[in-house]
Scaffold this motif. Structure first.
Motif, short mmCIF file in Angstrom:
data_model
loop_
_atom_site.label_atom_id
_atom_site.label_comp_id
_atom_site.label_asym_id
_atom_site.label_seq_id
_atom_site.Cartn_x
_atom_site.Cartn_y
_atom_site.Cartn_z
N GLU A 28 8.63 29.69 -8.55
CA GLU A 28 7.40 29.69 -9.34
C GLU A 28 6.57 30.91 -8.99
N ILE A 29 5.89 31.44 -10.00
CA ILE A 29 4.96 32.56 -9.81
C ILE A 29 3.64 32.13 -10.43
N ILE A 30 2.57 32.10 -9.62
CA ILE A 30 1.28 31.58 -10.07
C ILE A 30 0.19 32.65 -9.91
N PRO A 31 -0.43 33.09 -11.03
CA PRO A 31 -0.03 32.87 -12.42
C PRO A 31 0.95 33.95 -12.87
N GLY A 32 1.90 33.59 -13.70
CA GLY A 32 2.96 34.51 -14.09
C GLY A 32 2.47 35.70 -14.91
N ASP A 33 1.50 35.48 -15.80
CA ASP A 33 1.02 36.58 -16.64
C ASP A 33 0.27 37.63 -15.80
N ALA A 34 -0.37 37.19 -14.74
CA ALA A 34 -1.09 38.15 -13.88
C ALA A 34 -0.12 39.07 -13.16
N LEU A 35 1.07 38.58 -12.84
CA LEU A 35 2.07 39.44 -12.21
C LEU A 35 2.43 40.60 -13.12
N VAL A 36 2.62 40.32 -14.39
CA VAL A 36 2.95 41.38 -15.36
C VAL A 36 1.85 42.43 -15.37
N GLN A 37 0.60 41.99 -15.37
CA GLN A 37 -0.54 42.91 -15.40
C GLN A 37 -0.59 43.77 -14.14
N LYS A 38 -0.35 43.14 -12.99
CA LYS A 38 -0.42 43.88 -11.73
C LYS A 38 0.70 44.92 -11.64
N VAL A 39 1.91 44.53 -12.03
CA VAL A 39 3.02 45.49 -11.99
C VAL A 39 2.77 46.62 -12.97
N ALA A 40 2.28 46.30 -14.15
CA ALA A 40 2.00 47.33 -15.14
C ALA A 40 0.94 48.31 -14.63
N ALA A 41 -0.12 47.78 -14.02
CA ALA A 41 -1.17 48.65 -13.47
C ALA A 41 -0.63 49.53 -12.36
N SER A 42 0.27 48.98 -11.54
CA SER A 42 0.88 49.76 -10.46
C SER A 42 1.73 50.90 -11.01
N VAL A 43 2.51 50.59 -12.03
CA VAL A 43 3.37 51.62 -12.64
C VAL A 43 2.51 52.70 -13.29
N ALA A 44 1.43 52.29 -13.94
CA ALA A 44 0.56 53.24 -14.65
C ALA A 44 -0.16 54.18 -13.69
N THR A 45 -0.61 53.65 -12.55
CA THR A 45 -1.42 54.43 -11.62
C THR A 45 -0.64 55.03 -10.47
N GLY A 46 0.55 54.49 -10.24
CA GLY A 46 1.32 54.93 -9.08
C GLY A 46 0.85 54.32 -7.78
N LYS A 47 -0.11 53.38 -7.85
CA LYS A 47 -0.64 52.73 -6.66
C LYS A 47 0.23 51.52 -6.31
N PRO A 48 0.79 51.46 -5.10
CA PRO A 48 1.66 50.33 -4.74
C PRO A 48 0.89 49.03 -4.62
N LEU A 49 1.56 47.94 -4.93
CA LEU A 49 1.00 46.61 -4.73
C LEU A 49 1.04 46.27 -3.24
N ARG A 50 0.06 45.48 -2.80
CA ARG A 50 0.02 45.02 -1.42
C ARG A 50 0.60 43.61 -1.38
N VAL A 51 1.76 43.48 -0.72
CA VAL A 51 2.51 42.22 -0.74
C VAL A 51 2.49 41.61 0.66
N LYS A 52 1.97 40.41 0.76
CA LYS A 52 1.68 39.79 2.05
C LYS A 52 2.68 38.69 2.40
N LEU A 53 3.04 38.64 3.68
CA LEU A 53 3.77 37.50 4.24
C LEU A 53 3.16 37.18 5.59
N GLY A 54 2.77 35.93 5.77
CA GLY A 54 2.23 35.50 7.05
C GLY A 54 3.28 34.79 7.87
N LEU A 55 3.31 35.07 9.15
CA LEU A 55 4.27 34.44 10.06
C LEU A 55 3.53 33.74 11.19
N ASP A 56 3.83 32.47 11.36
CA ASP A 56 3.28 31.71 12.48
C ASP A 56 4.26 31.83 13.63
#
Length: 420
Positions: A28-56
């Motif tokens: 699942e991707i929540i919300p899915g439409d926002a992912l499309v917008q973020k990837v599109a903005a990244s491609v348009a600007t060349g600015k990488p997305l910040r992708v987080k993973l937390g580890l306990d």
């Protein structure tokens, strides 16, 4: 899709390519439409997305089940995005209450630091060090004063906290819930506020914690909260339960090449494609070809498992070790012969009485069993041999000498050395 409309045709194709890779295997991707917008903005600007993973850092031995999210992170890195890897040295002192029916024991600062160091050593077997930014969340959480903590806790209601299945069950069954446990999802969510994360990854069991990050980002004024990208939990070697070291159904990334190869060959046939999809770097095209071959009978499940086993050993130990592990498996399991190279292991003479030793004590001394009870179970199961002769009585004392070949299970062999 405003961001999409502003792209060139070439940029639109790049967005679609990235989305195919990002969506692969996701539950699942929540919300899915926002992912499309973020990837599109990244491609348009060349600015990488910040992708987080937390580890306990409470259980630092990584197994293949843990690598599902790590491989997804590596895909983001290969697409040019930035990985924010958070070692929860502060949250780890509480421990994630997810799935727990009672309060978790708090870790000491020394425990957390030791476990975090072990994590870092293992993670780079998958992630690109140059594209990985490590953060310890104590660097911002420890600076919060009591006023800050009050403001943070005021942004979420108790009712929202009790939406968590584990908290709800404990509340209805009158099991204690300590106030500090409520702060775990709050602190994990605040990590996303501090780092302004665009996407957070996690297993489906982390849905509540990840969505808390989105909630808090909005509460602290972010116009676009992070996206929750939820990955499935990988079943273990039993094909039923989630892969877990405590259940013994796991493949550890620090397992020896032969053990890793042998364990992989015991994966149930119906899970083959899932393992390839979630825990290796094979391309989508290769995955489709494999799936088609298995469905149409052109590819034998055994051959697919050998390919997967070699892939795992190659990833975590190297090409040469992968070839040797395959030959070892063929020799020991398919030809039912002893391996050509058997590691020597020593047993001190002080453990022997007139050249004899209890079977259980021998297996523990060789490191083939963690305890006498485990050793006894191996013998009862018919898994222990000395010089290819099967032992059946766990109470036996056996006469041993240097050069004896001890076997426990299908993957453990030792050439005995007495007195060194």
């Amino acid at each position: 899709m405003d961001a999409i409309k502003q792209l060139t045709e070439e940029q639109k194709q790049e967005v679609e390519r990235q989305l195919r890779i990002i969506r692969r295997g996701a539950v699942e991707i929540i919300p899915g439409d926002a992912l499309v917008q973020k990837v599109a903005a990244s491609v348009a600007t060349g600015k990488p997305l910040r992708v987080k993973l937390g580890l306990d850092p409470s259980a630092p031995d990584i197994h293949i089940g843990h690598t599902v999210v790590l491989h997804k992170l590596r895909q983001f890195q290969d697409l040019g995005h930035e990985v924010q890897l958070i070692i929860g040295d502060f949250t780890g002192r509480i421990g994630d209450p997810t799935g727990k029916s009672e309060t978790r024991k708090q870790l000491t600062e020394e425990d957390v630091k030791r476990n975090a160091a072990t994590y870092q050593q293992q993670l780079y077997k998958i992630l690109d060090p140059k594209r990985t930014k490590f953060h310890f969340n104590s660097s911002w959480l420890q600076k919060l004063n009591f006023q800050d903590v009050l403001e943070l806790s005021a942004k979420v209601t108790v009712a929202r906290m009790l939406e968590r299945d584990d908290f709800a069950k404990r509340y209805t069954s009158s099991q204690p819930i300590h106030i500090h446990e409520f702060f775990y999802p709050l602190m994990q969510g605040y990590d996303s506020v501090a780092l302004e994360s665009d996407i957070e990854l996690g297993g489906t069991d982390q849905t509540f914690n990840i969505l808390m990050g989105r909630t808090l980002q909005s509460a602290y004024g972010s116009k676009e909260g992070q996206i929750a990208l939820l990955m499935p939990l990988l079943e273990g070697l039993d094909g039923v339960q989630k892969m877990s070291k405590s259940l013994g159904n796991y493949i550890g990334i620090n397992d020896s090449p032969n053990e890793m190869f042998g364990k992989t060959m015991s994966i149930p046939d119906h899970l083959m494609v899932k393992y390839f999809e979630l825990s290796t770097g094979v391309t989508n095209e290769e995955l489709l070809e494999l799936k088609k071959g298995l469905e149409e009978g052109h590819t034998h499940p055994r051959d697919a498992k050998i390919r997967l086993a070699k892939q795992f050993v190659r990833m975590y130990h190297g090409e040469e070790e992968a070839e040797q592990a395959e030959q070892h498996f063929i020799t020991v399991f398919q030809k039912r012969a002893l391996p050509e190279e058997i590691e020597e292991r020593s047993v001190g003479e002080e453990l022997l009485e007139e050249g004899t030793i209890a079977v259980s004590k021998l297996l523990v001394a060789l490191g083939f069993a963690a305890s006498s009870s485990e050793a006894r179970r191996l013998v009862v199961q018919g898994a222990v041999k000395i010089n290819e002769e099967k032992l059946s009585d766990p109470n036996d004392r056996v006469k041993v000498q240097s050069g004896d070949i001890i076997q426990a299970g299908k993957r453990k062999f030792a050439r005995l050395v007495v007195g060194e």
